[in-house]
Scaffold this active site. Structure first.
Site, mmCIF file in Angstrom:
data_model
loop_
_atom_site.group_PDB
_atom_site.id
_atom_site.type_symbol
_atom_site.label_atom_id
_atom_site.label_comp_id
_atom_site.label_asym_id
_atom_site.label_seq_id
_atom_site.Cartn_x
_atom_site.Cartn_y
_atom_site.Cartn_z
ATOM 1 C CG ASN A 6 -6.358 22.657 1.328
ATOM 2 O OD1 ASN A 6 -6.218 21.601 1.744
ATOM 3 N ND2 ASN A 6 -4.521 23.044 2.135
ATOM 4 C CE LYS A 8 -5.748 23.043 6.096
ATOM 5 N NZ LYS A 8 -3.965 24.033 7.539
ATOM 6 C CG HIS A 90 -1.118 23.839 2.789
ATOM 7 N ND1 HIS A 90 -1.006 24.085 3.939
ATOM 8 C CD2 HIS A 90 -1.769 25.426 2.366
ATOM 9 C CE1 HIS A 90 -1.359 24.382 4.485
ATOM 10 N NE2 HIS A 90 -1.768 24.795 3.737
ATOM 11 C CD GLU A 92 -1.851 22.193 6.880
ATOM 12 O OE1 GLU A 92 -2.044 21.646 6.264
ATOM 13 O OE2 GLU A 92 -2.071 23.290 7.796
ATOM 14 C CD GLU A 162 -2.782 28.306 3.662
ATOM 15 O OE1 GLU A 162 -3.562 28.949 3.642
ATOM 16 O OE2 GLU A 162 -1.738 27.865 2.814
ATOM 17 N N GLY A 168 -5.607 27.387 10.822
ATOM 18 C CA GLY A 168 -5.692 26.157 12.245
ATOM 19 C C GLY A 168 -4.894 26.560 13.356
ATOM 20 C CB SER A 208 -7.231 31.395 11.644
ATOM 21 O OG SER A 208 -6.296 30.415 12.318
HETATM 22 P P1 13P Z 1 -7.121 27.659 8.486
HETATM 23 O O1 13P Z 1 -7.645 28.323 7.916
HETATM 24 O O2 13P Z 1 -7.550 26.150 9.528
HETATM 25 O O3 13P Z 1 -6.589 28.490 9.109
HETATM 26 O O4 13P Z 1 -6.097 26.709 7.830
HETATM 27 C C1 13P Z 1 -5.964 27.645 6.527
HETATM 28 C C2 13P Z 1 -4.461 26.651 5.568
HETATM 29 O O5 13P Z 1 -3.522 26.226 5.757
HETATM 30 C C3 13P Z 1 -5.769 27.064 4.446
HETATM 31 O O6 13P Z 1 -4.758 25.976 3.082
#
Ligand code: 13P
Length: 259
Positions: A6, A8, A90, A92, A162, A168, A208
């Site tokens: 992903n 983003k 997600h 976010e 997640e 992140g 992560s």
């Molecule tokens: P990270 O791998 O950067 O922690 O992000 C995970 C994520 O949100 C994948 O959708």
């Protein structure tokens, strides 16, 4: 095993094309592993016109159909652009863009109606975990978006767990934390549907995940791959995670044939 990237809101269009070429020119995928890359939406139509070594994913979709919805894009439009998979729910988007449970459930429906596969994300906040309501939180998210789905679409459902506190942040769920949540999700699927469906729905871990922890996470019985953010932006690093999934698959096959 499925390893999904992903991106983003990262990478220029040229960088995206370079990445797609780099990933596609690497050695063939290990047995039992598929890759998916979800680039930013403006790149999808161009990337979707070429066959790559990976499935093409979208990071979002409209909860509505066609019509007067400025700025939105429908699941059918994604399908027509060569997209295979759509990430929905997600954290976010749940936190920053008004994708509440109802909107998320509608988006899941739209993706499945368009014949695409959905990567449904769920996960708890740090506060949920500290208050010991993390299982409730995740299983309620499953209930609101997945419970009503008929059995015949469940082969196009992927769940991605997640934990928000691991996204992140460099903090990763331990293998034990991931396994216990994945087992709870699998158990929920068994109750909501049946043993066969519960066994067949891939449950990815995201948060992560990187080459240094992928082997340990993927070795967990109920972890069927990863949804990768930061570490999916580098094709070599991403491929290392794919190879870790290949090792986990090979170990599973060996364990099954020994049993
Ligand atoms: P990270 O791998 O950067 O922690 O992000 C995970 C994520 O949100 C994948 O959708």
């Amino acid at each position: 095993m499925l390893v999904a990237g992903n991106w983003k809101s990262n990478k220029s269009f040229n960088e995206a094309k370079e990445f797609a070429n780099a990933l596609t020119s690497m050695p063939p995928l290990p047995d039992g592993v598929e890759m998916m890359i979800a680039p930013p939406a403006p790149y999808l139509a161009a990337l979707g016109s070429t066959p790559w070594a990976f499935r093409l994913g979208a990071q979002n979709v409209s909860a509505t159909g066609p019509g007067a919805h400025t700025g939105e894009f429908t699941a059918d439009m994604l399908q027509g652009c060569g997209v295979h998979d759509v990430i929905v729910g997600h954290s976010e988007r749940r936190e920053g863009y008004g994708d509440g449970d109802e909107v998320v459930a509608e988006k899941v429906n739209r993706v499945l109606e368009a014949g695409l596969r959905v990567v449904f994300c769920c996960g708890e906040s740090l506060q949920d975990r500290q208050s010991d309501v993390h299982f409730d939180k995740v299983l309620r998210q499953m209930e609101s978006a997945i419970l009503h789905l008929p059995a015949e679409v469940m082969d196009r459902v992927v769940v991605a767990y997640e934990p928000i506190w691991a996204i992140g942040t460099g903090l990763t769920a331990t293998a034990a934390q991931a396994q216990e949540m994945h087992a709870a999700i699998r158990g929920w699927l068994r109750e909501a549907h049946d043993e066969d469906i519960a066994g067949a729905v891939p449950i990815l871990y995201g948060g992560s995940c990187k080459p240094s922890n992928a082997d340990e996470l993927f070795a967990c019985q109920d972890v069927d791959g990863g949804l990768i953010g930061g570490a999916s932006l580098d094709s070599v690093m991403f491929r290392e995670i794919v190879d870790a999934a290949g090792r986990a698959h090979a170990a599973q096959v060996e364990a099954t044939s020994a049993a």
